[in-house]
Design an enzyme around this catalytic site. Structure first.
Site, PDB file in Angstrom:
ATOM      1  N   GLU A 289       0.780  -1.201   0.027  1.00 60.79           N
ATOM      2  CA  GLU A 289      -0.044  -0.055  -0.090  1.00 60.79           C
ATOM      3  C   GLU A 289       0.907   1.248   0.102  1.00 60.79           C
ATOM      4  OE1 GLU A 289      -4.345   0.293   1.683  1.00 60.79           O
ATOM      5  OE2 GLU A 289      -2.758   0.842   3.407  1.00 60.79           O
ATOM      6  N   HIS A 310       7.126 -26.749  -0.368  1.00 61.45           N
ATOM      7  CA  HIS A 310       6.182 -27.916  -1.018  1.00 61.45           C
ATOM      8  C   HIS A 310       5.317 -27.329  -1.969  1.00 61.45           C
ATOM      9  CE1 HIS A 310       8.163 -31.072   1.463  1.00 61.45           C
ATOM     10  NE2 HIS A 310       8.440 -29.964   2.218  1.00 61.45           N
ATOM     11  N   LYS A 424     -14.062   0.674  -3.865  1.00 59.04           N
ATOM     12  CA  LYS A 424     -15.151   1.374  -2.951  1.00 59.04           C
ATOM     13  C   LYS A 424     -16.237   2.106  -3.972  1.00 59.04           C
ATOM     14  CE  LYS A 424     -12.295   1.704   1.147  1.00 59.04           C
ATOM     15  NZ  LYS A 424     -11.832   2.517   2.156  1.00 59.04           N
TER      16      LYS A 424
END
Length: 449
Positions: A289, A310, A424
């Protein structure tokens, strides 16, 4: 107590001999911009000298409120998203028993996290779990209108009042919010909740050493004074007057940016301690961010080794060479387990008999580092003496300070997040939120094409 130590020798071999030294004047300018408040986002530099400014009286106030919750709650739900919960969860998960959720030892309240997603099943199952529990809530939101957190808090507030009564709810709901404005502040004042302030000059992802992180950590039973002490000591160790090559945050910022200019576009944070999973998550937000702007920025990824060897090990070893790793290594575990001998030795592991499990883990770490470096992956290593509050405080501040320097080196505003608003806006338009009528009309026309 010694500090955490950064080793970049397995990274600098991929760079020109003077590449890190060449960053010294740039790093000095970046640090001066932070100290003098001349960098972009300079109204969000309150974290810079926060650890050294926290007083014993303030720690005492936080601990007193934590004790009220501890004495009156079996469960405390921390409602928050992003930086408003990741820092607290990082420390709590790192220091708690790995099976705390099964112990039910009544020594500390169970800490749950909500308001960080919009999962209906998650919320339904949480509310069902709380139905017969004495629970409280720490609501962490500067505005009080962040969708995920506000939705969860509305549900939790009603359930707490219904189950425990309004008077007890006032006692066990705590607000961490803005000093004067916003829906959460209005609610706290109206209901009479105990409240703590999120400083205006500290952004969410830098807020773990404010009440945002300190209060939940104290409720979980951990020593926030030691957490702050570790951060304060790292504040000194990374101060602007510390010589460049002795300053771990400065060197880390320089090395990662030098690698970035050489085409290493992805940084993978690695740990060999399962308790550090949420440190990875906090770090990803801090750097992602802060730096992902203006079509620039190192992509922050993270893995838990040896587990992810793995699954991701193949890609890291042989995939596109656009990556480098930063490994967090805990020198001394808090427990001792010796590998047992077995007469039949069907698994062929008797050669490990009598060794500590951590020795096996350390050899896995060393062997992996050697393999990855041989495979063309630069490696930095952050060595941590032991996993406790003090050293977690050091780690947190080390990464915060390096992030501030690194963002200035990159030439972005480290402290804003304009891209977060895009989803948003679309979500509110699709939900027909009042005030978004034009956006609703535009986005529906686009979807109907």
């Amino acid at each position: 107590m010694k500090n955490i130590q950064l080793d970049i020798t397995k990274a600098t071999q991929f760079l020109q001999a003077d590449a890190i030294a060449a960053y010294e004047p740039k790093v000095k300018a970046a640090q001066e911009a932070l100290e003098n408040g001349t960098c972009p986002g300079n109204d969000f530099l309150g974290w810079l000298h926060l650890p050294s400014s926290i007083t014993p009286d303030f720690i005492g106030e936080l601990n007193a409120t934590a004790q009220v919750l501890r004495e009156n709650c079996e469960v405390v739900v921390v409602a928050g998203i992003g930086g408003s919960y990741l820092g607290a969860r990082t420390v709590i998960e790192a220091l708690s028993n790995s099976f705390q959720w099964l112990l039910n030892d009544k020594k500390n309240p169970v800490i749950l996290f909500a308001g960080n997603n919009i999962g209906e099943d998650y919320l339904a199952e949480m509310c069902a779990y709380l139905a017969d529990k004495k629970f409280g809530v720490i609501n962490i939101s500067k505005s009080g209108t962040t969708t995920e957190t506000a939705l969860a808090f509305r549900l939790l507030k009603k359930q707490c009042e219904d189950q425990r009564g309004k008077d007890m709810a006032r006692k066990v709901i705590v607000a961490v919010t803005d000093a004067q404005k916003g829906a959460a502040r209005t609610t706290a004042d109206k209901e009479g909740y105990k409240s703590f302030i999120i400083p205006d000059n500290v952004g969410g992802r830098f807020s773990v050493l404010t009440p945002v992180g300190l209060l939940p950590i104290a409720v979980a039973g951990f020593d926030i004074a030691q957490l702050v002490a570790g951060a304060a000591d790292m504040e000194k160790a990374t101060a602007i007057d510390v010589p460049f090559m002795e300053n771990p945050s400065a060197v880390y910022a320089a090395c990662r940016n030098a690698l970035y200019t050489e085409g290493k576009k992805i940084e993978i944070l690695v740990n060999y301690q399962p308790k550090l999973h949420y440190l990875n998550e906090w770090w990803k937000q801090l750097y992602g961010e802060s730096e992902g702007k203006d079509q620039k920025g190192i992509f922050p990824a993270a893995v838990d080794f040896t587990t992810d060897l793995h699954s991701m090990g193949q890609w890291i070893q042989d995939g596109e060479r656009t990556i480098f790793e930063t490994v967090i290594s805990i020198e001394q575990p808090n427990h001792k387990v010796l590998f047992p001998s077995d007469d039949e030795n069907l698994d062929g592991l008797n050669f490990l008999a009598g060794k500590r499990v951590d020795e096996v883990n350390k050899m896995a770490e060393l062997g992996t580092q050697l393999a990855h470096v041989d495979g063309g992956v630069p490696n930095m290593r952050l060595s941590v003496p032991v996993l406790n509050e003090y050293y977690l405080g050091q780690i947190i501040y080390f990464f915060e300070k390096a992030c501030g320097i690194s963002g200035n080196l990159l030439g972005v505003n480290t402290f804003n997040q304009p891209g977060v608003e895009a989803y948003k806006k679309n979500m509110f338009a699709l939900l027909n939120k009042p005030g978004y009528e034009k956006e609703s009309e535009a986005i529906r026309a686009r979807l109907n094409k």
